[in-house]
Design a protein around this motif. Structure first.
Motif, PDB file in Angstrom:
ATOM      1  N   LEU A  98       0.836  -1.205   0.000  1.00 55.03           N
ATOM      2  CA  LEU A  98       0.000   0.000   0.000  1.00 55.03           C
ATOM      3  C   LEU A  98       0.872   1.257   0.000  1.00 55.03           C
ATOM      4  O   LEU A  98       0.618   2.204  -0.754  1.00 55.03           O
ATOM      5  CB  LEU A  98      -0.940   0.011   1.214  1.00 55.03           C
ATOM      6  N   GLY A  99       1.904   1.266   0.858  1.00 55.00           N
ATOM      7  CA  GLY A  99       2.785   2.443   0.920  1.00 55.00           C
ATOM      8  C   GLY A  99       3.436   2.717  -0.430  1.00 55.00           C
ATOM      9  O   GLY A  99       3.485   3.863  -0.885  1.00 55.00           O
ATOM     10  N   ALA A 100       3.920   1.645  -1.077  1.00 50.39           N
ATOM     11  CA  ALA A 100       4.578   1.808  -2.386  1.00 50.39           C
ATOM     12  C   ALA A 100       3.582   2.299  -3.424  1.00 50.39           C
ATOM     13  O   ALA A 100       3.891   3.170  -4.256  1.00 50.39           O
ATOM     14  CB  ALA A 100       5.195   0.480  -2.821  1.00 50.39           C
ATOM     15  N   ARG A 101       2.364   1.759  -3.395  1.00 55.43           N
ATOM     16  CA  ARG A 101       1.354   2.156  -4.391  1.00 55.43           C
ATOM     17  C   ARG A 101       0.993   3.636  -4.236  1.00 55.43           C
ATOM     18  O   ARG A 101       0.908   4.363  -5.235  1.00 55.43           O
ATOM     19  CB  ARG A 101       0.107   1.271  -4.218  1.00 55.43           C
ATOM     20  N   VAL A 102       0.808   4.074  -3.003  1.00 55.24           N
ATOM     21  CA  VAL A 102       0.456   5.482  -2.794  1.00 55.24           C
ATOM     22  C   VAL A 102       1.608   6.376  -3.251  1.00 55.24           C
ATOM     23  O   VAL A 102       1.387   7.403  -3.902  1.00 55.24           O
ATOM     24  CB  VAL A 102       0.091   5.744  -1.310  1.00 55.24           C
ATOM     25  N   ALA A 103       2.846   5.971  -2.935  1.00 56.63           N
ATOM     26  CA  ALA A 103       3.997   6.783  -3.357  1.00 56.63           C
ATOM     27  C   ALA A 103       4.053   6.889  -4.884  1.00 56.63           C
ATOM     28  O   ALA A 103       4.293   7.975  -5.429  1.00 56.63           O
ATOM     29  CB  ALA A 103       5.291   6.170  -2.823  1.00 56.63           C
ATOM     30  N   ARG A 104       3.808   5.781  -5.576  1.00 59.72           N
ATOM     31  CA  ARG A 104       3.845   5.810  -7.046  1.00 59.72           C
ATOM     32  C   ARG A 104       2.742   6.698  -7.609  1.00 59.72           C
ATOM     33  O   ARG A 104       2.959   7.484  -8.528  1.00 59.72           O
ATOM     34  CB  ARG A 104       3.727   4.392  -7.621  1.00 59.72           C
ATOM     35  N   GLN A 105       1.534   6.549  -7.061  1.00 64.03           N
ATOM     36  CA  GLN A 105       0.413   7.368  -7.551  1.00 64.03           C
ATOM     37  C   GLN A 105       0.668   8.847  -7.267  1.00 64.03           C
ATOM     38  O   GLN A 105       0.353   9.716  -8.087  1.00 64.03           O
ATOM     39  CB  GLN A 105      -0.913   6.913  -6.910  1.00 64.03           C
ATOM     40  N   ALA A 106       1.247   9.126  -6.101  1.00 59.51           N
ATOM     41  CA  ALA A 106       1.537  10.529  -5.750  1.00 59.51           C
ATOM     42  C   ALA A 106       2.585  11.102  -6.701  1.00 59.51           C
ATOM     43  O   ALA A 106       2.506  12.281  -7.094  1.00 59.51           O
ATOM     44  CB  ALA A 106       2.007  10.624  -4.302  1.00 59.51           C
ATOM     45  N   ALA A 107       3.558  10.278  -7.098  1.00 59.37           N
ATOM     46  CA  ALA A 107       4.580  10.749  -8.048  1.00 59.37           C
ATOM     47  C   ALA A 107       3.930  11.067  -9.390  1.00 59.37           C
ATOM     48  O   ALA A 107       4.271  12.064 -10.045  1.00 59.37           O
ATOM     49  CB  ALA A 107       5.668   9.692  -8.205  1.00 59.37           C
ATOM     50  N   ILE A 108       2.975  10.230  -9.808  1.00 56.91           N
ATOM     51  CA  ILE A 108       2.269  10.452 -11.087  1.00 56.91           C
ATOM     52  C   ILE A 108       1.478  11.767 -11.028  1.00 56.91           C
ATOM     53  O   ILE A 108       1.529  12.593 -11.945  1.00 56.91           O
ATOM     54  CB  ILE A 108       1.348   9.263 -11.413  1.00 56.91           C
ATOM     55  N   PHE A 109       0.750  11.990  -9.934  1.00 53.89           N
ATOM     56  CA  PHE A 109      -0.030  13.225  -9.777  1.00 53.89           C
ATOM     57  C   PHE A 109       0.895  14.448  -9.794  1.00 53.89           C
ATOM     58  O   PHE A 109       0.596  15.463 -10.422  1.00 53.89           O
ATOM     59  CB  PHE A 109      -0.833  13.193  -8.467  1.00 53.89           C
ATOM     60  N   ARG A 110       2.026  14.308  -9.092  1.00 55.03           N
ATOM     61  CA  ARG A 110       2.970  15.432  -9.003  1.00 55.03           C
ATOM     62  C   ARG A 110       3.523  15.772 -10.386  1.00 55.03           C
ATOM     63  O   ARG A 110       3.568  16.937 -10.788  1.00 55.03           O
ATOM     64  CB  ARG A 110       4.115  15.012  -8.086  1.00 55.03           C
ATOM     65  N   ALA A 111       3.943  14.727 -11.096  1.00 54.01           N
ATOM     66  CA  ALA A 111       4.505  14.946 -12.434  1.00 54.01           C
ATOM     67  C   ALA A 111       3.434  15.522 -13.363  1.00 54.01           C
ATOM     68  O   ALA A 111       3.710  16.415 -14.189  1.00 54.01           O
ATOM     69  CB  ALA A 111       5.045  13.636 -12.995  1.00 54.01           C
ATOM     70  N   GLY A 112       2.214  15.052 -13.239  1.00 53.94           N
ATOM     71  CA  GLY A 112       1.115  15.532 -14.076  1.00 53.94           C
ATOM     72  C   GLY A 112       0.821  17.004 -13.828  1.00 53.94           C
ATOM     73  O   GLY A 112       0.629  17.784 -14.773  1.00 53.94           O
ATOM     74  N   ARG A 113       0.822  17.393 -12.574  1.00 55.10           N
ATOM     75  CA  ARG A 113       0.562  18.807 -12.243  1.00 55.10           C
ATOM     76  C   ARG A 113       1.672  19.697 -12.803  1.00 55.10           C
ATOM     77  O   ARG A 113       1.402  20.770 -13.338  1.00 55.10           O
ATOM     78  CB  ARG A 113       0.472  18.976 -10.715  1.00 55.10           C
ATOM     79  N   THR A 114       2.915  19.206 -12.659  1.00 55.60           N
ATOM     80  CA  THR A 114       4.057  19.992 -13.174  1.00 55.60           C
ATOM     81  C   THR A 114       3.938  20.135 -14.689  1.00 55.60           C
ATOM     82  O   THR A 114       4.127  21.228 -15.240  1.00 55.60           O
ATOM     83  CB  THR A 114       5.387  19.281 -12.813  1.00 55.60           C
ATOM     84  N   ALA A 115       3.585  19.038 -15.370  1.00 55.36           N
ATOM     85  CA  ALA A 115       3.465  19.075 -16.829  1.00 55.36           C
ATOM     86  C   ALA A 115       2.348  20.025 -17.254  1.00 55.36           C
ATOM     87  O   ALA A 115       2.501  20.792 -18.215  1.00 55.36           O
ATOM     88  CB  ALA A 115       3.219  17.667 -17.359  1.00 55.36           C
ATOM     89  N   LEU A 116       1.232  20.002 -16.557  1.00 58.09           N
ATOM     90  CA  LEU A 116       0.100  20.856 -16.928  1.00 58.09           C
ATOM     91  C   LEU A 116       0.396  22.326 -16.671  1.00 58.09           C
ATOM     92  O   LEU A 116      -0.116  23.204 -17.368  1.00 58.09           O
ATOM     93  CB  LEU A 116      -1.153  20.432 -16.148  1.00 58.09           C
ATOM     94  N   ALA A 117       1.221  22.580 -15.647  1.00 58.98           N
ATOM     95  CA  ALA A 117       1.549  23.975 -15.310  1.00 58.98           C
ATOM     96  C   ALA A 117       2.577  24.560 -16.273  1.00 58.98           C
ATOM     97  O   ALA A 117       2.726  25.782 -16.364  1.00 58.98           O
ATOM     98  CB  ALA A 117       2.085  24.045 -13.876  1.00 58.98           C
ATOM     99  N   ALA A 118       3.307  23.675 -16.994  1.00 61.68           N
ATOM    100  CA  ALA A 118       4.415  24.161 -17.851  1.00 61.68           C
ATOM    101  C   ALA A 118       3.871  24.832 -19.109  1.00 61.68           C
ATOM    102  O   ALA A 118       2.764  24.582 -19.544  1.00 61.68           O
ATOM    103  CB  ALA A 118       5.305  22.993 -18.236  1.00 61.68           C
TER     104      ALA A 118
END
Ligand code: FMN
Length: 199
Positions: free
Chosen positions: A179-199
């Protein structure tokens, strides 16, 4: 090791007698192994600095022992205090997930996980499920299967009521790490997605 641009995953949990704390440590290990910076907060003694850490986290994983079919009183006190964050929508769009541990195989743990999901929804957070098929559900299965208790909403663990935290089951520990690994991976995806959308 946390990835330099990795997400921050906070674990907000309560454990009266140490069993659920073992599960919380496993969730933290899993998240760290997947590149997240992890903050573990025992909500019974939460400080203002730790509230600020929750406010800054990309994801919050809620955890508690199941007492009388729900999260502990200390966890509920924390959840009610989080209403200060609810008013200004401070946690909206963070990721959320949950884990619980109890004495019986079922012990109404679903009720605790469901409560965590409702708490997350009240805050406008995105719920991350366990993402595993059930273990131990066929003649070929055993109690050593990952997700041996067959939860979907989050990670469930069962610890004998007459044994200490050292008796927490290895399968439940592996499930919590997942569960911890899955949440970390999903959080990384959300973070990268937000950065990409803001660029
Ligand atoms: C007040 C109280 C209520 C409990 N209620 C439940 C319950 O509803 N279902 C269950 O399976 N176990 C129940 N238990 C057992 C605990 O969930 C179990 O001992 C668990 O491992 C405790 O976790 P902790 O050491 O993190 O506090 C209860 C224990 C206590 C002290």
């Amino acid at each position: 090791m946390p990835h330099p641009d990795g997400p921050t995953v906070a674990i907000a949990f309560h454990s009266g007698y140490g069993h659920t704390a073992v599960i919380a440590e496993a969730v933290a290990r899993g998240a760290e192994g997947a590149g997240a910076e992890v903050v573990s907060i025992s909500v019974g003694t939460i400080t203002e600095e730790q509230w600020a850490q929750l406010d800054a986290a990309d994801a919050i994983i809620f955890g508690s022992a199941t007492y009388m079919g729900t999260a502990s009183a200390a966890f509920h006190a924390f959840a009610q205090a989080s209403s200060k964050r609810w008013f200004p929508h401070a946690w909206v769009d963070k990721l959320a997930a949950g884990f619980t541990n109890s004495g019986a195989k079922s012990g109404d743990k679903s009720s605790t996980l469901g409560y965590f999901a409702t708490l997350a929804a009240q805050h406008g957070m995105h719920w991350i499920s366990l993402g595993l098929l059930p273990g131990w559900d066929s003649t070929r299965g055993s109690e050593d299967d990952i997700n041996r208790l067959g939860f979907f909403l989050g990670a469930g663990a069962q610890s004998p009521t007459d044994a200490g935290p050292e008796a927490v089951h290895t399968s439940d520990i592996a499930t919590a790490e997942h569960l911890g690994a899955r949440v970390a991976r999903q959080a990384a995806i959300f973070r990268a997605g937000r950065t990409a959308l803001a660029a």
